[in-house]
Structures are given as C-alpha cells and as structure tokens.
Design an enzyme around this catalytic site. Structure first.
Site, PDB file in Angstrom:
ATOM      1  N   GLN A  38       0.801  -1.216   0.000  1.00 20.85           N
ATOM      2  CA  GLN A  38       0.000   0.000   0.000  1.00 20.85           C
ATOM      3  C   GLN A  38       0.839   1.273   0.000  1.00 20.85           C
ATOM      4  OE1 GLN A  38      -2.644  -1.778   3.300  1.00 20.85           O
ATOM      5  NE2 GLN A  38      -4.039  -0.462   2.186  1.00 20.85           N
ATOM      6  N   HIS A  58      -1.251  -5.443 -13.064  1.00 15.03           N
ATOM      7  CA  HIS A  58      -0.648  -5.276 -14.392  1.00 15.03           C
ATOM      8  C   HIS A  58      -1.393  -6.092 -15.454  1.00 15.03           C
ATOM      9  CE1 HIS A  58       3.284  -4.123 -12.144  1.00 15.03           C
ATOM     10  NE2 HIS A  58       2.492  -3.088 -12.337  1.00 15.03           N
ATOM     11  N   ASP A  71       2.455   0.591  -8.034  1.00 14.12           N
ATOM     12  CA  ASP A  71       3.812   0.656  -8.607  1.00 14.12           C
ATOM     13  C   ASP A  71       4.676   1.699  -7.895  1.00 14.12           C
ATOM     14  OD1 ASP A  71       2.959  -1.239 -10.371  1.00 14.12           O
ATOM     15  OD2 ASP A  71       3.186  -0.022 -12.187  1.00 14.12           O
ATOM     16  N   ARG A  96       3.791   0.155  13.072  1.00 15.68           N
ATOM     17  CA  ARG A  96       3.501  -1.170  12.525  1.00 15.68           C
ATOM     18  C   ARG A  96       3.573  -1.103  10.997  1.00 15.68           C
ATOM     19  NH1 ARG A  96      -2.005  -4.063  11.391  1.00 15.68           N
ATOM     20  NH2 ARG A  96      -1.176  -6.049  10.721  1.00 15.68           N
ATOM     21  N   HIS A 141       1.242  -9.204   4.619  1.00 12.76           N
ATOM     22  CA  HIS A 141       0.044  -8.366   4.494  1.00 12.76           C
ATOM     23  C   HIS A 141      -0.395  -8.430   3.028  1.00 12.76           C
ATOM     24  CE1 HIS A 141      -2.182  -4.797   6.475  1.00 12.76           C
ATOM     25  NE2 HIS A 141      -2.750  -4.965   5.294  1.00 12.76           N
ATOM     26  N   ASN A 185      -1.534 -10.777   8.396  1.00 14.88           N
ATOM     27  CA  ASN A 185      -2.580  -9.782   8.613  1.00 14.88           C
ATOM     28  C   ASN A 185      -3.905 -10.251   8.030  1.00 14.88           C
ATOM     29  OD1 ASN A 185      -3.435  -6.914   9.320  1.00 14.88           O
ATOM     30  ND2 ASN A 185      -4.002  -7.016   7.157  1.00 14.88           N
ATOM     31  N   GLU A 186      -4.938 -10.278   8.865  1.00  9.13           N
ATOM     32  CA  GLU A 186      -6.320 -10.543   8.457  1.00  9.13           C
ATOM     33  C   GLU A 186      -6.479 -11.777   7.580  1.00  9.13           C
ATOM     34  OE1 GLU A 186      -8.135  -7.026   6.897  1.00  9.13           O
ATOM     35  OE2 GLU A 186      -8.027  -5.985   8.807  1.00  9.13           O
ATOM     36  N   ASN A 326      -7.562  -6.295  14.256  1.00  8.41           N
ATOM     37  CA  ASN A 326      -7.975  -5.043  13.625  1.00  8.41           C
ATOM     38  C   ASN A 326      -9.484  -4.943  13.789  1.00  8.41           C
ATOM     39  OD1 ASN A 326      -5.325  -5.054  12.754  1.00  8.41           O
ATOM     40  ND2 ASN A 326      -5.827  -5.683  10.656  1.00  8.41           N
ATOM     41  N   TYR A 328     -12.857  -2.274  12.871  1.00  7.69           N
ATOM     42  CA  TYR A 328     -13.314  -1.054  12.219  1.00  7.69           C
ATOM     43  C   TYR A 328     -14.801  -0.783  12.415  1.00  7.69           C
ATOM     44  CZ  TYR A 328      -8.926  -0.745   9.588  1.00  7.69           C
ATOM     45  OH  TYR A 328      -7.613  -0.621   9.232  1.00  7.69           O
ATOM     46  N   GLU A 398      -5.123  -2.290  14.272  1.00  5.10           N
ATOM     47  CA  GLU A 398      -5.636  -1.320  13.302  1.00  5.10           C
ATOM     48  C   GLU A 398      -6.999  -0.845  13.759  1.00  5.10           C
ATOM     49  OE1 GLU A 398      -5.977  -2.553   9.173  1.00  5.10           O
ATOM     50  OE2 GLU A 398      -3.999  -3.494   9.246  1.00  5.10           O
TER      51      GLU A 398
END
Ligand code: PNW
Length: 493
Positions: A38, A58, A71, A96, A141, A185-186, A326, A328, A398
């Site tokens: 990310q 791509h 990219d 993190r 991740h 992660n997740e 995490n 939300y 998170e």
C-alpha cells in the site's frame, strides 16, 4: 498550527483535568500502521520479485479505478526517512509496517536473499529505533510472491513450510532489533474475501472449497512460524509473535437472532482464533456442523471444511504471545428471508449461516461503503474476546476511518476519540488487558481495489506530486496530543 504549539496548548488543558476514565494505563502504547504494497512502490526495484498484487494490477489495469496501482504508491521505498520523521512527529511508541516477502526473497524461497531488500528494511528499522520508536513487523500483508501463487498459493499445504522458512530468514535478519511480530494480517481477507469474490489478488474465485482449505493451511503456516520463533529466537531475543485477525462485532437484529449472532462471531472471528487461543484448540463450536450441512446441501458427499487431526490441533493451539486484532465496524444480523440474495464479503457475506448482515441504523458511514461507525462495538468485542479466550493481552493493531480527503478531518478525530473511549471503558470497567492501540493509517495509501480515493491517513499524501509530499491532517495533531498527554482530555483548537 505547528507541532510545538499544538502539544503546548493541550498540555495546559490536560493539566486542568483530573485523572479519570479518560487517562490511559501507565505503559499503554500508541502506534500507527501501514502495509508494504500500500505504501512502498519500488515494485521492481533492483532484484525484487513479482508479487500477486503486481501481477493482478498489471494483468488487468482496470481492476482498480482510474487504472491505479501500487507501482509507486507513497514511494516509501525512497521516502522512508520522511515516514520515520512523521512517526516521530506524532510521538508514536511503535510503528507497525509489513515486509514485502518478494523484496526480501525474490523467488519466494530462501535460495536467494535480496541485499537491496535487506538494506531497505534495515534502514527503516534502525531509523525508527534511533528515534525511540519500536518496529512492529508484519510478515505477510497480502502480497504473496507470484512464484508461490503459481504453485496454488494459500491452498497448497506446502505453503506452511515455505512461509515458515521465510519467517526464519526474517527473524535471523531483523530479530536482534525487532521484538514485536505479526505473522499474517487478516487471514479472513486472505482466505474468505479473496476466494469468495475473486475481486482481490490473485483473482481466483472459488467460494465453496478454497476459503476453508486456505483457513486451515494458513493457521498451520502461522503455527509453524510462531514455533520457530519460540524455539530458536525467543530465548535470545525475548520478542513476542502473534497473528492479526480482522474482527467485526455482530449484534442480533432482535432477541430471536441471538444464537445466529454468536455463530456469526464464531464464523468471522472464531475460525481464525479458536484453534489458536482456546484451551481445547480446533474449530469453534457449531461451525463444523454448519459447514458439513452446507456441503451436503451443495451436493458434496462429505464436508468441504477440513478437519484437524489431534496432532495438527496441538501444533496450532497456544501459538500466541498476545491477541492482536484489527477492528473497524459492526453489523446487526438476522436470518435471510426466502430467496434473499447475499452480499459478498467484506462484511456482508454470511451465506454459510443463512444470515443477512445489516448496517447499524443511523450510523455515519465513511468513504468506504462498509465503514459504519459503531464505537460501542469496540467495547463489546473486547469483553467477548476476554470471555472467549481468557484474560490475555490484547493489542489493537488497526482502527481507523476513511474520508475522501481534506486536512480538516473532524470525522476521523471523532472516530478515534469515540473508539478510544470505548476501549478505555473495556480496560477500566470490564478489566480487559489492552496494551496497544494502532491507528490505520500513518498516511493515505493504496486502499487496495478502492484505489487512492479512499483516504485513511493521519497524514495526507499528494499523489500528483512526484515527491509524494506528506502533510499532517487535524487528526495528526489530535493523535499527537492524545499520545503526549496519555489522555483523551486534550484539545487542539
Ligand atoms: C484492513 N471490513 O482491511 C487492512 O488490514 C488494510 O490493509 C486496509 O487498508 C484497511 O483495513 C482499511 O480497509 C479491512 O470489512 C478489510 O470491515 C475489511 C474490513 C475492515 C478492514
């Protein structure tokens, strides 16, 4: 307003308030998070290998709006010093971030270690430590090396070994300085979201077999990586390792759906937690039976949900040093009506339970359609977790809110304030041992298939500027004040 004024003003305010439920426990730590794909960019820098996200974007550039991709992203591959400076400006206790498996092992395997990849992460780790900021490192991740995907990725049982070997390389390289680790992660996104929709890398869609096979294999991979640290590295480095689950809080729409809501919690969180954190190990109560019945309904002769052998149960059980998650948002659940269709994941899909998830009525929703604000969910979730898995250490890895941009982000400030209030109630009133809180995210970044339009950053990133200039939002000043005063009784006006 500069950093100095912001902190000074709030110091005056804080001094006039007495200690209360708005003060964090001594030693409580604050951080912010990002993930490699990310933010880093440098997707093919020097000898970096291709990841499934590189291939996914791509192969078909229209998968993300405006043909966006990672990219360059925040170009943290080149801007890592600024990232450290931001973490220092906020006064973070820890940062993190995740490692790009393909940047360290270009083939995905341990036959070749990239000098450039190691140099990049050494710079970041050493730079953080020089500013007194602890690195909290996630091994995976979502950016699997493409050569491993070519061998069926998370549905090939051999990945458990390959992941464990990668983990050993990483502990060997960075374990002398990194004391806080996350394996994956997740997992619910890696297995359920990916295969239920085909909308995320690697773009493979198979909702009746793959999510469940992946679920078990991923837990085995985590367990092996945890055990390697525990046996070979913990005695000399004294660090801690865990896995990070994505946990949705689920309420029954009415009393009659209480059992359904409990089953939904077990399906969403329990499938990735019970085998690790429960005393008895193995799948959570009720889930195997539900999956067996679903398999029969779908025409299979036996359950497509894989069983654990006793040996596998024992391998996975107890592979944690803390419980990271995490969180939300929350949902209300009810039984589906005849013929009703099911929304796919992220948070809609409870097809296996014949349930329909509904947004909490009247709650604010941010830029991302799933992001309903329901702060009480944080407290209820923490209490549920303690009831389920005991009085263990909980780390919030998170928590954050998406906007469409702008430096005046009152909605993000309110979100963090209200979720922190609920976390404090869980600590002070319910006796839940929460030790870390992590804001997602340190800066705006590629929000996966939602692209750059959905912004979670405490810092704004200008993606039209080749330098990817970062500017603090109001929420950055707010968070810095909370951290500096170890209290929610702060103001930045
Ligand atoms: C997390 N939900 O994903 C990820 O760890 C991050 O990479 C991501 O950028 C961030 O949250 C914001 O999306 C989530 O359905 C996926 O509630 C799904 C949900 C929440 C978070």
């Amino acid at each position: 307003m500069g950093w100095f004024q912001a902190v000074l003003i709030s110091a005056v305010l804080a001094a006039s308030c007495t200690a209360s439920n708005r003060t964090f426990p001594p030693g409580f730590k604050f951080g912010a998070a990002t993930a490699a794909y990310q933010i880093e960019g440098g997707w093919n820098a020097t000898d970096k290998g291709e990841s499934i996200w590189d291939r996914f974007v791509h192969d078909d550039p229209t998968r993300i709006p405006n043909n966006e991709n990672g990219d360059i992203a925040c170009d943290s591959y080149n801007n890592w010093e600024r990232d450290i400076e931001m973490a220092a400006e906020l006064g973070l206790h820890f940062y993190r971030f995740s490692l790009s498996w393909s940047r360290i092992l270009p083939t995905g395997f341990n036959n070749r270690i990239s000098e450039d990849g190691v140099r990049y992460y050494n710079n970041l780790i050493d730079g953080l430590l020089a500013r007194g900021i602890e690195p909290f490192v996630t091994l995976y991740h979502w950016d699997l090396p493409q050569p491993i995907q070519d061998l069926s990725g998370w549905t090939n049982p051999l990945i458990a070994e390959w992941f464990a070997e990668y983990a050993r390389v990483v502990y060997t390289l960075f374990g002398d300085r990194v004391k806080l680790w996350n394996t994956i992660n997740e997992p619910i996104v890696v297995c359920d979201a990916v295969y239920n929709t085909g909308a995320y890398a690697p773009g493979v869609s198979n909702s009746e077999v793959a999510p469940y096979v992946c679920n078990k294999i991923l837990l085995m991979a985590h367990a092996k990586a945890w055990r390697i640290y525990d046996e070979e590295f913990k005695p000399k480095y004294h660090g801690k390792v865990s896995i990070t689950n994505n946990l949705l809080w689920v309420e029954p729409a009415t009393e009659e759906f209480k059992e359904l809501a409990e089953l939904a919690l077990q399906n969403f969180g329990g499938r990735y937690s019970h085998p690790i954190y429960s005393k008895e190990g193995g799948w959570p109560p009720g889930i195997e039976e539900v999956m067996f019945q679903n398999s029969l309904k779908r025409g299979y002769s036996k359950s497509q949900f894989p069983a654990f052998t006793q040996e596998e149960k024992d391998l996975v059980r107890g592979t944690f040093d803390f419980f990271a998650f995490n969180h939300y948002t929350s949902r209300y659940i009810r039984k589906a009506k005849e013929g009703e269709t099911f929304a796919p994941f992220p948070v809609g899909d409870v097809e296996d339970l014949d349930g329909i998830n509904m947004m909490p009525e009247g709650s604010e929703v941010g830029a991302t359609s799933w992001s309903a604000v329901f702060p009480e969910g944080m407290r209820r979730l923490l209490v549920w977790l303690k009831e389920q898995y005991g009085d263990i250490e909980f780390v919030i890895a998170e928590n954050g809110f998406p906007t469409y941009g702008g430096l005046e982000d009152t909605s993000r400030i309110n979100y963090h304030k209200e979720y922190l209030e609920q976390m404090l109630l869980a600590i002070n009133e319910d006796g839940v041992n929460v030790t870390h809180y992590t804001a997602w995210s340190l800066m705006d970044n590629l929000e996966w298939v939602d692209g750059y339009a959905h912004k979670f950053g405490l810092y704004e990133v200008d993606f039209t500027d080749p330098k990817r200039t970062r500017t603090p939002r109001q929420s950055a000043y707010y968070y810095a004040s909370v951290i500096a005063h170890h209290s929610l009784d702060v103001s930045i006006d």
